[in-house]
Design a protein around this motif. Structure first.
Motif, mmCIF file in Angstrom:
data_model
loop_
_atom_site.group_PDB
_atom_site.id
_atom_site.type_symbol
_atom_site.label_atom_id
_atom_site.label_comp_id
_atom_site.label_asym_id
_atom_site.label_seq_id
_atom_site.Cartn_x
_atom_site.Cartn_y
_atom_site.Cartn_z
ATOM 1 N N PRO A 15 8.174 51.663 23.689
ATOM 2 C CA PRO A 15 7.131 52.424 22.993
ATOM 3 C C PRO A 15 6.784 51.812 21.630
ATOM 4 O O PRO A 15 7.097 52.358 20.570
ATOM 5 C CB PRO A 15 7.748 53.817 22.860
ATOM 6 C CG PRO A 15 9.209 53.563 22.791
ATOM 7 C CD PRO A 15 9.461 52.359 23.662
ATOM 8 N N TRP A 16 6.121 50.659 21.659
ATOM 9 C CA TRP A 16 5.811 49.912 20.440
ATOM 10 C C TRP A 16 5.022 50.712 19.426
ATOM 11 O O TRP A 16 5.205 50.541 18.221
ATOM 12 C CB TRP A 16 5.011 48.650 20.784
ATOM 13 C CG TRP A 16 5.794 47.624 21.502
ATOM 14 C CD1 TRP A 16 5.705 47.304 22.836
ATOM 15 C CD2 TRP A 16 6.812 46.779 20.973
ATOM 16 N NE1 TRP A 16 6.594 46.319 23.149
ATOM 17 C CE2 TRP A 16 7.290 45.969 22.028
ATOM 18 C CE3 TRP A 16 7.364 46.622 19.715
ATOM 19 C CZ2 TRP A 16 8.284 45.014 21.854
ATOM 20 C CZ3 TRP A 16 8.355 45.672 19.547
ATOM 21 C CH2 TRP A 16 8.808 44.888 20.602
ATOM 22 N N ASP A 17 4.134 51.563 19.858
ATOM 23 C CA ASP A 17 3.239 52.248 18.926
ATOM 24 C C ASP A 17 3.615 53.703 18.659
ATOM 25 O O ASP A 17 2.819 54.469 18.143
ATOM 26 C CB ASP A 17 1.809 52.169 19.443
ATOM 27 C CG ASP A 17 1.632 52.880 20.776
ATOM 28 O OD1 ASP A 17 2.639 53.205 21.423
ATOM 29 O OD2 ASP A 17 0.476 53.113 21.160
ATOM 30 N N ALA A 18 4.837 54.099 18.958
ATOM 31 C CA ALA A 18 5.236 55.505 18.794
ATOM 32 C C ALA A 18 5.386 55.895 17.322
ATOM 33 O O ALA A 18 5.139 57.039 16.961
ATOM 34 C CB ALA A 18 6.530 55.782 19.543
ATOM 35 N N ILE A 19 5.787 54.956 16.478
ATOM 36 C CA ILE A 19 5.953 55.227 15.049
ATOM 37 C C ILE A 19 5.179 54.151 14.297
ATOM 38 O O ILE A 19 5.538 52.973 14.329
ATOM 39 C CB ILE A 19 7.438 55.210 14.634
ATOM 40 C CG1 ILE A 19 8.237 56.246 15.434
ATOM 41 C CG2 ILE A 19 7.576 55.455 13.130
ATOM 42 C CD1 ILE A 19 9.738 56.187 15.211
ATOM 43 N N ARG A 20 4.104 54.578 13.655
ATOM 44 C CA ARG A 20 3.267 53.627 12.922
ATOM 45 C C ARG A 20 3.037 54.143 11.506
ATOM 46 O O ARG A 20 2.997 55.347 11.272
ATOM 47 C CB ARG A 20 1.923 53.440 13.619
ATOM 48 C CG ARG A 20 2.077 52.807 14.987
ATOM 49 C CD ARG A 20 0.767 52.394 15.564
ATOM 50 N NE ARG A 20 -0.069 53.564 15.829
ATOM 51 C CZ ARG A 20 -1.261 53.502 16.376
ATOM 52 N NH1 ARG A 20 -1.772 52.334 16.702
ATOM 53 N NH2 ARG A 20 -1.957 54.590 16.604
ATOM 54 N N THR A 21 2.880 53.220 10.591
ATOM 55 C CA THR A 21 2.630 53.574 9.201
ATOM 56 C C THR A 21 1.329 52.944 8.730
ATOM 57 O O THR A 21 0.841 51.982 9.321
ATOM 58 C CB THR A 21 3.768 53.088 8.292
ATOM 59 O OG1 THR A 21 3.916 51.675 8.445
ATOM 60 C CG2 THR A 21 5.085 53.763 8.628
ATOM 61 N N SER A 22 0.809 53.498 7.660
ATOM 62 C CA SER A 22 -0.355 52.921 6.996
ATOM 63 C C SER A 22 0.138 51.838 6.029
ATOM 64 O O SER A 22 1.320 51.837 5.657
ATOM 65 C CB SER A 22 -1.104 53.999 6.216
ATOM 66 O OG SER A 22 -1.552 55.010 7.085
ATOM 67 N N PRO A 23 -0.740 50.955 5.608
ATOM 68 C CA PRO A 23 -0.328 49.940 4.632
ATOM 69 C C PRO A 23 0.310 50.585 3.398
ATOM 70 O O PRO A 23 -0.175 51.592 2.879
ATOM 71 C CB PRO A 23 -1.644 49.234 4.266
ATOM 72 C CG PRO A 23 -2.517 49.435 5.465
ATOM 73 C CD PRO A 23 -2.147 50.799 5.988
ATOM 74 N N GLY A 24 1.424 50.024 2.986
ATOM 75 C CA GLY A 24 2.131 50.528 1.815
ATOM 76 C C GLY A 24 3.162 51.598 2.115
ATOM 77 O O GLY A 24 3.965 51.945 1.248
ATOM 78 N N GLU A 25 3.162 52.142 3.310
ATOM 79 C CA GLU A 25 4.150 53.160 3.674
ATOM 80 C C GLU A 25 5.432 52.493 4.163
ATOM 81 O O GLU A 25 5.397 51.415 4.741
ATOM 82 C CB GLU A 25 3.615 54.054 4.800
ATOM 83 C CG GLU A 25 2.630 55.090 4.350
ATOM 84 C CD GLU A 25 2.293 56.027 5.499
ATOM 85 O OE1 GLU A 25 2.787 57.165 5.475
ATOM 86 O OE2 GLU A 25 1.566 55.603 6.403
ATOM 87 N N SER A 26 6.532 53.162 3.972
ATOM 88 C CA SER A 26 7.828 52.656 4.413
ATOM 89 C C SER A 26 8.051 52.990 5.889
ATOM 90 O O SER A 26 8.067 54.173 6.270
ATOM 91 C CB SER A 26 8.949 53.272 3.573
ATOM 92 O OG SER A 26 10.208 53.046 4.173
ATOM 93 N N LEU A 27 8.236 51.955 6.703
ATOM 94 C CA LEU A 27 8.522 52.167 8.118
ATOM 95 C C LEU A 27 9.895 52.812 8.291
ATOM 96 O O LEU A 27 10.076 53.691 9.137
ATOM 97 C CB LEU A 27 8.437 50.846 8.877
ATOM 98 C CG LEU A 27 8.552 50.916 10.386
ATOM 99 C CD1 LEU A 27 7.526 51.881 10.981
ATOM 100 C CD2 LEU A 27 8.377 49.537 10.984
ATOM 101 N N THR A 28 10.849 52.411 7.468
ATOM 102 C CA THR A 28 12.184 53.009 7.526
ATOM 103 C C THR A 28 12.119 54.506 7.241
ATOM 104 O O THR A 28 12.751 55.310 7.931
ATOM 105 C CB THR A 28 13.137 52.322 6.534
ATOM 106 O OG1 THR A 28 13.251 50.945 6.890
ATOM 107 C CG2 THR A 28 14.514 52.956 6.533
ATOM 108 N N ALA A 29 11.338 54.898 6.234
ATOM 109 C CA ALA A 29 11.203 56.324 5.912
ATOM 110 C C ALA A 29 10.555 57.079 7.065
ATOM 111 O O ALA A 29 10.958 58.204 7.386
ATOM 112 C CB ALA A 29 10.397 56.504 4.633
ATOM 113 N N ALA A 30 9.566 56.473 7.706
ATOM 114 C CA ALA A 30 8.909 57.120 8.853
ATOM 115 C C ALA A 30 9.896 57.287 10.005
ATOM 116 O O ALA A 30 9.926 58.334 10.663
ATOM 117 C CB ALA A 30 7.697 56.312 9.293
#
Length: 111
Positions: A15-30
């Motif tokens: 599921p590559w697109d299950a967790i996505r962030t906007s530019p500048g957002e922390s992927l780890t935090a998401a």
């Protein structure tokens, strides 16, 4: 704001697109947020929190899969009462074999 779409059924493809962030957002935090949401407010200790941080740093598809497992396991009926081994019921021959193995078991000394 992060977009989190956790699969609700069996996962056949990563599921590559299950967790996505906007530019500048922390992927780890998401990823951490996704895990905490699926944990449903469960209390965590310091070791739990350390592993939660480690898991949140893994690939988002891995985090999404673990989140999906947490979500789906909550929909299962409660397990039946455990048997001798804590697993499925054993037929008499298998249970006798298991008990014989346990009677012959000698723990190894720890070094």
């Amino acid at each position: 704001m992060a977009e989190i779409r956790i699969p609700t059924g069996p996962i056949e493809h990563e599921p590559w697109d299950a967790i996505r962030t906007s530019p500048g957002e922390s992927l780890t935090a998401a990823c951490r947020t996704a895990l905490l949401v699926e944990m449903g407010g469960m209390e965590v200790g310091s070791w739990d929190d350390e592993l939660l941080g480690w898991l949140a740093n893994q690939d988002p598809s891995v985090v999404a899969t673990v989140c999906s497992w947490l979500r789906r396991v909550r929909t299962l009926p409660p397990p039946s009462a455990p048997t001798v081994r804590g697993g499925p019921e054993l037929d008499d021959a298998t249970e006798a074999e298991y008990r014989a193995e346990q009677a012959d078991y000698t723990p190894k000394e720890q070094s």
